[in-house]
Design a protein around this motif. Sequence first.
Motif, PDB file in Angstrom:
ATOM      1  N   THR A  94       0.843  -1.198   0.000  1.00 59.20           N
ATOM      2  CA  THR A  94       0.000   0.000   0.000  1.00 59.20           C
ATOM      3  C   THR A  94       0.879   1.248   0.000  1.00 59.20           C
ATOM      4  O   THR A  94       0.529   2.265  -0.595  1.00 59.20           O
ATOM      5  CB  THR A  94      -0.960   0.039   1.209  1.00 59.20           C
ATOM      6  OG1 THR A  94      -0.209   0.062   2.433  1.00 59.20           O
ATOM      7  CG2 THR A  94      -1.898  -1.173   1.191  1.00 59.20           C
ATOM      8  N   HIS A  95       2.025   1.155   0.663  1.00 58.31           N
ATOM      9  CA  HIS A  95       3.056   2.192   0.614  1.00 58.31           C
ATOM     10  C   HIS A  95       4.300   1.582   1.241  1.00 58.31           C
ATOM     11  O   HIS A  95       4.276   0.423   1.653  1.00 58.31           O
ATOM     12  CB  HIS A  95       2.607   3.486   1.296  1.00 58.31           C
ATOM     13  CG  HIS A  95       2.210   3.382   2.742  1.00 58.31           C
ATOM     14  ND1 HIS A  95       1.264   2.483   3.191  1.00 58.31           N
ATOM     15  CD2 HIS A  95       2.633   4.062   3.852  1.00 58.31           C
ATOM     16  CE1 HIS A  95       1.113   2.632   4.505  1.00 58.31           C
ATOM     17  NE2 HIS A  95       1.935   3.573   4.933  1.00 58.31           N
ATOM     18  N   MET A  96       5.389   2.341   1.304  1.00 56.73           N
ATOM     19  CA  MET A  96       6.669   1.740   1.689  1.00 56.73           C
ATOM     20  C   MET A  96       7.126   2.100   3.098  1.00 56.73           C
ATOM     21  O   MET A  96       8.298   1.932   3.432  1.00 56.73           O
ATOM     22  CB  MET A  96       7.737   2.087   0.649  1.00 56.73           C
ATOM     23  CG  MET A  96       7.536   1.287  -0.648  1.00 56.73           C
ATOM     24  SD  MET A  96       8.603   1.810  -2.029  1.00 56.73           S
ATOM     25  CE  MET A  96      10.239   1.572  -1.331  1.00 56.73           C
ATOM     26  N   TYR A  98       7.827   1.600   7.079  1.00 53.29           N
ATOM     27  CA  TYR A  98       8.462   0.411   7.679  1.00 53.29           C
ATOM     28  C   TYR A  98       7.453  -0.652   8.104  1.00 53.29           C
ATOM     29  O   TYR A  98       7.755  -1.846   8.079  1.00 53.29           O
ATOM     30  CB  TYR A  98       9.302   0.827   8.896  1.00 53.29           C
ATOM     31  CG  TYR A  98       8.477   1.022  10.141  1.00 53.29           C
ATOM     32  CD1 TYR A  98       7.766   2.200  10.349  1.00 53.29           C
ATOM     33  CD2 TYR A  98       8.362   0.002  11.083  1.00 53.29           C
ATOM     34  CE1 TYR A  98       6.970   2.361  11.458  1.00 53.29           C
ATOM     35  CE2 TYR A  98       7.564   0.162  12.195  1.00 53.29           C
ATOM     36  CZ  TYR A  98       6.869   1.339  12.382  1.00 53.29           C
ATOM     37  OH  TYR A  98       6.072   1.479  13.481  1.00 53.29           O
ATOM     38  N   ASP A  99       6.261  -0.207   8.519  1.00 56.15           N
ATOM     39  CA  ASP A  99       5.291  -1.169   9.059  1.00 56.15           C
ATOM     40  C   ASP A  99       4.449  -1.822   7.963  1.00 56.15           C
ATOM     41  O   ASP A  99       3.583  -2.641   8.264  1.00 56.15           O
ATOM     42  CB  ASP A  99       4.388  -0.503  10.108  1.00 56.15           C
ATOM     43  CG  ASP A  99       3.722   0.768   9.619  1.00 56.15           C
ATOM     44  OD1 ASP A  99       4.314   1.499   8.814  1.00 56.15           O
ATOM     45  OD2 ASP A  99       2.588   1.041  10.058  1.00 56.15           O
ATOM     46  N   HIS A 100       4.716  -1.465   6.718  1.00 54.69           N
ATOM     47  CA  HIS A 100       3.947  -2.020   5.596  1.00 54.69           C
ATOM     48  C   HIS A 100       4.825  -2.741   4.583  1.00 54.69           C
ATOM     49  O   HIS A 100       4.327  -3.548   3.819  1.00 54.69           O
ATOM     50  CB  HIS A 100       3.149  -0.899   4.897  1.00 54.69           C
ATOM     51  CG  HIS A 100       2.148  -0.263   5.808  1.00 54.69           C
ATOM     52  ND1 HIS A 100       0.822  -0.634   5.829  1.00 54.69           N
ATOM     53  CD2 HIS A 100       2.294   0.683   6.778  1.00 54.69           C
ATOM     54  CE1 HIS A 100       0.183   0.069   6.767  1.00 54.69           C
ATOM     55  NE2 HIS A 100       1.052   0.873   7.360  1.00 54.69           N
ATOM     56  N   ALA A 101       6.118  -2.428   4.584  1.00 53.28           N
ATOM     57  CA  ALA A 101       6.991  -2.959   3.524  1.00 53.28           C
ATOM     58  C   ALA A 101       8.265  -3.563   4.113  1.00 53.28           C
ATOM     59  O   ALA A 101       9.317  -3.551   3.482  1.00 53.28           O
ATOM     60  CB  ALA A 101       7.343  -1.845   2.545  1.00 53.28           C
ATOM     61  N   SER A 194      -5.806   0.787   4.518  1.00 53.18           N
ATOM     62  CA  SER A 194      -4.442   0.975   5.008  1.00 53.18           C
ATOM     63  C   SER A 194      -4.364   2.366   5.665  1.00 53.18           C
ATOM     64  O   SER A 194      -5.287   2.766   6.371  1.00 53.18           O
ATOM     65  CB  SER A 194      -3.424   0.773   3.877  1.00 53.18           C
ATOM     66  OG  SER A 194      -2.100   0.864   4.361  1.00 53.18           O
ATOM     67  N   ASP A 195      -3.296   3.110   5.385  1.00 57.83           N
ATOM     68  CA  ASP A 195      -3.106   4.362   6.116  1.00 57.83           C
ATOM     69  C   ASP A 195      -3.807   5.557   5.473  1.00 57.83           C
ATOM     70  O   ASP A 195      -3.535   6.700   5.834  1.00 57.83           O
ATOM     71  CB  ASP A 195      -1.614   4.635   6.293  1.00 57.83           C
ATOM     72  CG  ASP A 195      -0.983   3.631   7.236  1.00 57.83           C
ATOM     73  OD1 ASP A 195      -1.697   2.698   7.680  1.00 57.83           O
ATOM     74  OD2 ASP A 195       0.218   3.759   7.540  1.00 57.83           O
ATOM     75  N   ALA A 196      -4.740   5.292   4.558  1.00 61.89           N
ATOM     76  CA  ALA A 196      -5.618   6.384   4.126  1.00 61.89           C
ATOM     77  C   ALA A 196      -6.534   6.793   5.273  1.00 61.89           C
ATOM     78  O   ALA A 196      -7.028   7.923   5.300  1.00 61.89           O
ATOM     79  CB  ALA A 196      -6.442   5.965   2.907  1.00 61.89           C
ATOM     80  N   THR A 197      -6.777   5.869   6.205  1.00 65.68           N
ATOM     81  CA  THR A 197      -7.400   6.241   7.483  1.00 65.68           C
ATOM     82  C   THR A 197      -6.882   5.272   8.541  1.00 65.68           C
ATOM     83  O   THR A 197      -7.232   4.103   8.546  1.00 65.68           O
ATOM     84  CB  THR A 197      -8.947   6.287   7.400  1.00 65.68           C
ATOM     85  OG1 THR A 197      -9.470   6.720   8.669  1.00 65.68           O
ATOM     86  CG2 THR A 197      -9.564   4.945   7.059  1.00 65.68           C
ATOM     87  N   HIS A 198      -6.015   5.761   9.405  1.00 66.45           N
ATOM     88  CA  HIS A 198      -5.440   4.874  10.432  1.00 66.45           C
ATOM     89  C   HIS A 198      -6.524   4.301  11.335  1.00 66.45           C
ATOM     90  O   HIS A 198      -6.520   3.130  11.671  1.00 66.45           O
ATOM     91  CB  HIS A 198      -4.452   5.651  11.309  1.00 66.45           C
ATOM     92  CG  HIS A 198      -3.076   5.740  10.751  1.00 66.45           C
ATOM     93  ND1 HIS A 198      -2.788   6.407   9.587  1.00 66.45           N
ATOM     94  CD2 HIS A 198      -1.901   5.242  11.202  1.00 66.45           C
ATOM     95  CE1 HIS A 198      -1.484   6.315   9.350  1.00 66.45           C
ATOM     96  NE2 HIS A 198      -0.927   5.621  10.312  1.00 66.45           N
ATOM     97  N   PHE A 199      -7.413   5.184  11.777  1.00 68.82           N
ATOM     98  CA  PHE A 199      -8.438   4.817  12.762  1.00 68.82           C
ATOM     99  C   PHE A 199      -9.808   5.211  12.216  1.00 68.82           C
ATOM    100  O   PHE A 199      -9.909   5.913  11.208  1.00 68.82           O
ATOM    101  CB  PHE A 199      -8.185   5.545  14.090  1.00 68.82           C
ATOM    102  CG  PHE A 199      -6.778   5.385  14.598  1.00 68.82           C
ATOM    103  CD1 PHE A 199      -6.334   4.160  15.088  1.00 68.82           C
ATOM    104  CD2 PHE A 199      -5.888   6.445  14.565  1.00 68.82           C
ATOM    105  CE1 PHE A 199      -5.038   3.992  15.535  1.00 68.82           C
ATOM    106  CE2 PHE A 199      -4.579   6.287  15.022  1.00 68.82           C
ATOM    107  CZ  PHE A 199      -4.155   5.063  15.506  1.00 68.82           C
ATOM    108  N   GLY A 238      -6.557   1.100   8.683  1.00 74.09           N
ATOM    109  CA  GLY A 238      -5.294   0.380   8.689  1.00 74.09           C
ATOM    110  C   GLY A 238      -4.731   0.008  10.043  1.00 74.09           C
ATOM    111  O   GLY A 238      -3.920  -0.920  10.143  1.00 74.09           O
ATOM    112  N   HIS A 239      -5.138   0.716  11.102  1.00 71.96           N
ATOM    113  CA  HIS A 239      -4.468   0.486  12.391  1.00 71.96           C
ATOM    114  C   HIS A 239      -5.420   0.490  13.588  1.00 71.96           C
ATOM    115  O   HIS A 239      -4.962   0.637  14.724  1.00 71.96           O
ATOM    116  CB  HIS A 239      -3.400   1.562  12.610  1.00 71.96           C
ATOM    117  CG  HIS A 239      -2.198   1.426  11.731  1.00 71.96           C
ATOM    118  ND1 HIS A 239      -1.201   0.509  11.974  1.00 71.96           N
ATOM    119  CD2 HIS A 239      -1.828   2.083  10.595  1.00 71.96           C
ATOM    120  CE1 HIS A 239      -0.263   0.610  11.040  1.00 71.96           C
ATOM    121  NE2 HIS A 239      -0.629   1.557  10.193  1.00 71.96           N
ATOM    122  N   ASP A 240      -6.708   0.366  13.357  1.00 73.07           N
ATOM    123  CA  ASP A 240      -7.661   0.485  14.467  1.00 73.07           C
ATOM    124  C   ASP A 240      -7.895  -0.870  15.117  1.00 73.07           C
ATOM    125  O   ASP A 240      -8.319  -1.820  14.463  1.00 73.07           O
ATOM    126  CB  ASP A 240      -8.986   1.069  13.951  1.00 73.07           C
ATOM    127  CG  ASP A 240      -9.819   1.668  15.070  1.00 73.07           C
ATOM    128  OD1 ASP A 240      -9.994   0.980  16.105  1.00 73.07           O
ATOM    129  OD2 ASP A 240     -10.283   2.806  14.932  1.00 73.07           O
TER     130      ASP A 240
HETATM  131 ZN   LIG Z   1       0.999   2.263   8.857  1.00 70.47          ZN
END
Ligand SMILES: [Zn+2]
Length: 280
Positions: A94-96, A98-101, A194-199, A238-240
């Motif tokens: 989804t992007h690069m 550290y927590d995704h790639a 993903s991180d387009a909306t963390h929560f 992405g992170h909720d």
């Molecule tokens: Zn993330």
Amino acid sequence: MTQAPHSEVLAIKYAETVSPDREHFLMGHDPHDGPHPISYFLWLIRHENGLVLVDTGFGERAAAERGRTLLRDPLDALASLGVQAEDIETVVLTHMHYDHAGSVGRFPNATVIVQERELAYAAGPAMRHPACRKAFDVEDVTDVVRTLYDGRIYPVSGDRHLFPGISVHLVGGHSKGLQVVRVETDAGRLVIASDATHFYETAMEGDPFPVLCEMPAYLEGFDRLFELADDPNLVVPGHDERVLSLFPALPGDPNVLELHKGPLVPTPFAGRRMPVVREP
Ligand SMILES: [Zn+2]
């Protein structure tokens, strides 16, 4: 509804941490600045012809360096589902960050789908600035470059269909080439945000996570998520950590969620206004 075949989508939680609320919201969502949990996920899509892994997570080194709690190595989590790294033929980053790639080099047979803008950003001149590179890890970026030189990176630009019922969509904002993944499921078209909306609060309140490269693109991304989904409840942050209680868990593993079955109860996005413009 389209006639595309339906896929299964699993969310796999592999790590977690807790940090102050102010680190998660730019606008000051919580005036008390209490502790706020953050969960780290991979997503595994089973479609009629194979598997797509969405993001590769981080391992022990990054967990130690950044003070995250690694619940299990991403490859062990996949193995518990009967999936070996060698079985994965397609990875979507989804992007690069550290927590995704963080484990790209550990999937020797995968073609890796990444936005051209993300490659250019992560290995480009902006990385001389600590504020731009803090969410990237040079070892991971180097692994991606090695994979590129192996001929296994498939760069995309914008929105692309990957397999029937599975597509990626450029959002940007949080990182230059952030892409979200839309999947046709039994519950309807679901969006791995993903991180387009963390929560849930991020998109509901329009309150950005404070890692940004383009504020307007980031804010436009909120509507984009709901243009793509059939139902606001099918946009998955992405992170909720609440994803773990809202979606049904795989029997025997509370950290693996069967997103394709839809939420058990309405999510905090239930009342979110759907945009007038819809993606066909
Ligand atoms: Zn993330």
